[in-house]
Design an enzyme around this catalytic site. Structure first.
Site, PDB file in Angstrom:
ATOM      1  N   CYS A 329      44.613  18.889  43.256  1.00  0.00           N
ATOM      2  CA  CYS A 329      45.136  20.216  42.922  1.00  0.00           C
ATOM      3  C   CYS A 329      44.959  21.281  44.013  1.00  0.00           C
ATOM      4  CB  CYS A 329      44.509  20.711  41.620  1.00  0.00           C
ATOM      5  SG  CYS A 329      44.442  19.467  40.335  1.00  0.00           S
ATOM      6  N   ARG A 358      35.703   9.726  43.316  1.00  0.00           N
ATOM      7  CA  ARG A 358      34.738  10.359  42.418  1.00  0.00           C
ATOM      8  C   ARG A 358      33.539   9.429  42.280  1.00  0.00           C
ATOM      9  NH1 ARG A 358      38.833  12.426  37.560  1.00  0.00           N
ATOM     10  NH2 ARG A 358      40.229  13.620  38.937  1.00  0.00           N
ATOM     11  N   GLN A 376      46.071   9.144  42.031  1.00  0.00           N
ATOM     12  CA  GLN A 376      46.629   9.850  40.878  1.00  0.00           C
ATOM     13  C   GLN A 376      48.071  10.255  41.172  1.00  0.00           C
ATOM     14  OE1 GLN A 376      43.777  13.099  39.950  1.00  0.00           O
ATOM     15  NE2 GLN A 376      43.573  12.101  37.974  1.00  0.00           N
ATOM     16  N   ASP A 378      49.718  12.812  40.548  1.00  0.00           N
ATOM     17  CA  ASP A 378      49.697  14.232  40.193  1.00  0.00           C
ATOM     18  C   ASP A 378      51.065  14.879  40.400  1.00  0.00           C
ATOM     19  OD1 ASP A 378      47.170  15.150  39.301  1.00  0.00           O
ATOM     20  OD2 ASP A 378      46.359  14.818  41.294  1.00  0.00           O
ATOM     21  N   HIS A 380      52.414  19.175  40.254  1.00  0.00           N
ATOM     22  CA  HIS A 380      52.130  20.572  39.921  1.00  0.00           C
ATOM     23  C   HIS A 380      53.466  21.296  39.822  1.00  0.00           C
ATOM     24  CE1 HIS A 380      48.410  19.174  42.006  1.00  0.00           C
ATOM     25  NE2 HIS A 380      47.922  19.641  40.878  1.00  0.00           N
ATOM     26  N   LYS A 459      46.179  21.817  26.611  1.00  0.00           N
ATOM     27  CA  LYS A 459      46.760  20.619  27.209  1.00  0.00           C
ATOM     28  C   LYS A 459      47.369  19.717  26.152  1.00  0.00           C
ATOM     29  CE  LYS A 459      42.435  17.970  27.106  1.00  0.00           C
ATOM     30  NZ  LYS A 459      41.578  17.008  27.834  1.00  0.00           N
ATOM     31  N   HIS A 505      49.591  21.183  35.467  1.00  0.00           N
ATOM     32  CA  HIS A 505      49.133  19.927  36.066  1.00  0.00           C
ATOM     33  C   HIS A 505      49.667  18.826  35.164  1.00  0.00           C
ATOM     34  CE1 HIS A 505      45.654  21.758  38.304  1.00  0.00           C
ATOM     35  NE2 HIS A 505      45.648  22.587  37.287  1.00  0.00           N
TER      36      HIS A 505
END
Length: 637
Positions: A329, A358, A376, A378, A380, A459, A505
């Site tokens: 992000c 992570r 990921q 992802d 945005h 979410k 997201h």
């Protein structure tokens, strides 16, 4: 006079405060026999507890989804009692309900699954006695006296707030608990201990190691049998075993929790990404890429350094502290903020296949399902407030398209504002209303998780269901009111003033590694033709036909097909069997006749055998099947 309003809006009146059992008996004896708990004004309670004021009441039976958790919570108490009967020196800690069952952490001698039959026999004895679960209340001093010889319970009592504690008793056994519980142990119709493992008290490796005994329970023996059958099927589909068997991926001590993808695994990986890119181009996304390592200043700005530091890998370069990104992000925020934007530029949809790291505890790692390095998908989406609904619907339509391609159904859950959150009431109301309106417009139906949203916004979680009925939370759609503020992102509105964009997201595959593992188990290694690591295996009938087979392989490769030649000096029967064990969708036998006539002798994984197929028809059928990403293995229908 107490008035009880039932779900059908009928009202029953009682001269004195009724218990749940009283209310059930007022309706029918059959319901009373089947009832296990009540919900009073939205709060679950024991069936024996009185209702002291006018209230809306729902009577729970085994058919209600909340009932299974109450059952398993009660089963954990029964198991704990059985263990204490057999192992009097054991000391109890905690015994929560978990997905598909329960466990209890116990300080006791080491046991194994060989000890389970005698524990289960004691459990059944307790169940047959139909011991009632009775709720008690004690003051802090009374509770400390009651558990004076149980150090873990004393530690729990000292950690709790308040001066009055609830406990539950069944016969001579008593445990700290909030409840609710079943009316009596006899409601547990099917129970099985599943496994035992080690666990540290309070998850602290410096504390005592405990025995964690896992179990499961059901209201019906048929349900337990079905669950055990599901587990057996899941074991057959274990992606870790299939990954080795199909030569897809592996793990090595040199990089714990970080998968190595083999050539065949990369074939599946690339097919997944090719489809992802195609679907996102169609949906109006651009693709971006941000660095894997960024400096500390950025992570402080995003809030990760303060809130997520223990999960991040860090390094120092030129006397500056850096962190390998745990999520994509912040890099996306930098890209959006590079140039001025007008409301006419919005919505702006940017996707990224970003490699993130992570730090997970080594004990939590689990094949591709829980790793330390993963990608990921992802995206945005930056938009104006009035675009929230249309953009959420657009994401849901994209989700539907992608999951349907893999034969995956899904359900939706809306999570609302938690107790700890940022932003004002108006912002949360606007964001939550936008998500709710989009879900209503989409029309699939959804469940609401009150207070389960992220601290920065509400979410939508997307739970897929695989071929054997298991659910997996992969996709998520989150509205973020924090990062656009932290990075001072803005656009020029119609009024020629600066405005803060609303940001989404969202992920669909989620972790691509995890999605890869889910698909491997979903298809049980029998990937559809478009995903199969090897699509066509050429089987020469003797060594003299290997050169012709290799020439055919080159032709197929030039068509973009993944083909291999089995050059081993083995019988055709064995070659066919081995190709079937490797779940290869198409096997082509190469004999002298096929070379002479230019035709194919084709065998498919679903058992069909087709002789004398024209090469042009073969290629037409195969390419059409792949182009349309058809799931069926009936390729030549």
């Amino acid at each position: 006079m107490i008035q009880i309003t039932l779900p059908d809006h009928s009202i029953r009146e009682f001269d004195s405060p009724p218990t749940g059992m009283d209310i059930a008996l007022s309706i029918s004896e059959g319901l009373a026999r089947n009832c296990i708990a009540i919900e009073v004004n939205g709060r679950l309670r024991d069936l024996a507890s009185p209702v002291n004021e006018n209230a809306n009441v729902r009577l729970l039976t085994p058919k209600d989804p909340e009932s299974i958790e109450i059952l398993r919570h009660s089963a954990a108490h029964v198991m704990a009692e059985a263990v204490l009967v057999l192992y009097p020196d054991a000391r109890l800690t905690i015994g929560p309900v978990v997905e598909n069952g329960f466990y209890y952490d116990i300080d006791m001698q080491s046991i194994s699954e060989e000890d389970f039959p005698k524990i289960e026999a004691e459990i059944l004895s307790i169940i047959k006695q139909k011991k009632p679960f009775i709720r008690r209340e004690m003051t802090r001093s009374e509770a400390r006296e009651r558990f004076k010889n149980e150090p873990y319970k004393l530690e729990i009592i000292d950690s709790l707030e308040g001066d009055v504690f609830s406990l539950y008793e069944q016969g001579g056994f008593m445990d700290l608990c909030r409840g609710p519980h079943l009316p009596h142990t006899g409601h547990i119709k099917a129970i099985k201990l599943m496994r035992v493992s080690g666990a540290y008290w309070r998850a602290d490796q410096s504390r005592q190691q405990l025995q964690r005994i896992y179990g499961t329970a059901f209201f019906d023996k048929k349900d337990l049998k079905a669950y055990l059958t599901l587990l057996e099927e899941a074991r057959k589909r274990d992606h870790r075993k299939l990954g080795v068997h199909l030569d897809l991926f592996s793990f090595h001590d040199e990089a714990p929790g970080m998968p190595f993808f083999h050539a065949k695994g990369m074939a599946v990986w690339n097919a997944l990404l090719e489809y992802w890119r195609e679907a996102h181009r169609d949906a109006g996304y651009v693709e971006t890429k941000t660095p894997i390592m960024l400096n500390r200043v950025l992570w402080e700005k995003s809030g990760h350094w303060e809130n997520y530091r223990e999960n991040m890998y860090t390094s120092q370069v030129d006397e500056t502290e850096y962190a390998i990104k745990p999520m994509n992000c912040p890099g996306g925020m930098i890209l959006f903020g590079m140039k001025p934007h007008s409301y006419k530029d919005l919505p702006h949809r940017a996707g990224e296949i970003g490699l993130v790291h992570r730090h997970e505890m080594s004990g939590a790692l689990s094949g591709l399902f829980r790793v330390r390095a993963f990608h990921q998908d992802d995206a945005h989406i930056f938009m104006t407030p009035d675009q929230i609904q249309q953009e959420i619907v657009g994401v849901l339509e994209l989700v539907d398209r992608i999951y349907a391609t893999f034969g995956l159904d899904f359900h939706l859950e809306l999570s609302t504002r938690p107790e700890k959150s940022i932003g004002n009431d108006a912002q949360w109301e606007e964001a939550t209303s936008g998500l709710r309106a989009a879900l209503d417009d989409y029309g699939k139906g959804y469940h609401i998780n009150e207070g389960d949203g992220a601290f920065y916004g509400p979410k939508i979680d997307i739970h897929i269901k695989d071929a054997i009925g298991r659910t997996w939370q992969c996709g998520t759609i989150q509205l973020d009111m924090a990062l656009p503020e932290r990075f001072d992102l803005n656009y020029i509105g119609k009024d020629n003033e600066k405005h803060r964009p609303i940001m989404i997201h969202r992920v669909i595959y989620g972790s691509i590694e995890r999605f890869f593992g889910i698909l491997t188990e979903h298809f049980a290694g029998k990937f559809p033709l478009w995903l199969a690591p090897v699509q066509i295996m050429l089987l020469p009938m003797n060594d003299d036909l290997i050169p012709a087979s290799e020439n055919l392989q080159k032709e197929l490769l030039s068509q973009g097909l993944r083909a291999e030649v089995d050059t081993r000096s083995e019988s055709l029967k064995k070659k066919v069997r081995d190709a079937q064990l490797l779940q290869i969708p198409i096997m082509v036998t190469i004999g002298a006749k096929e070379i002479e006539t230019g035709t194919f002798a084709v065998r498919t994984l679903d058992g069909k055998v087709l002789m004398g197929m024209e090469r042009s028809l073969f290629l037409e059928k195969v390419n059409n099947h792949i182009r349309k990403r058809i799931l069926s293995l009936d390729i030549f229908a």
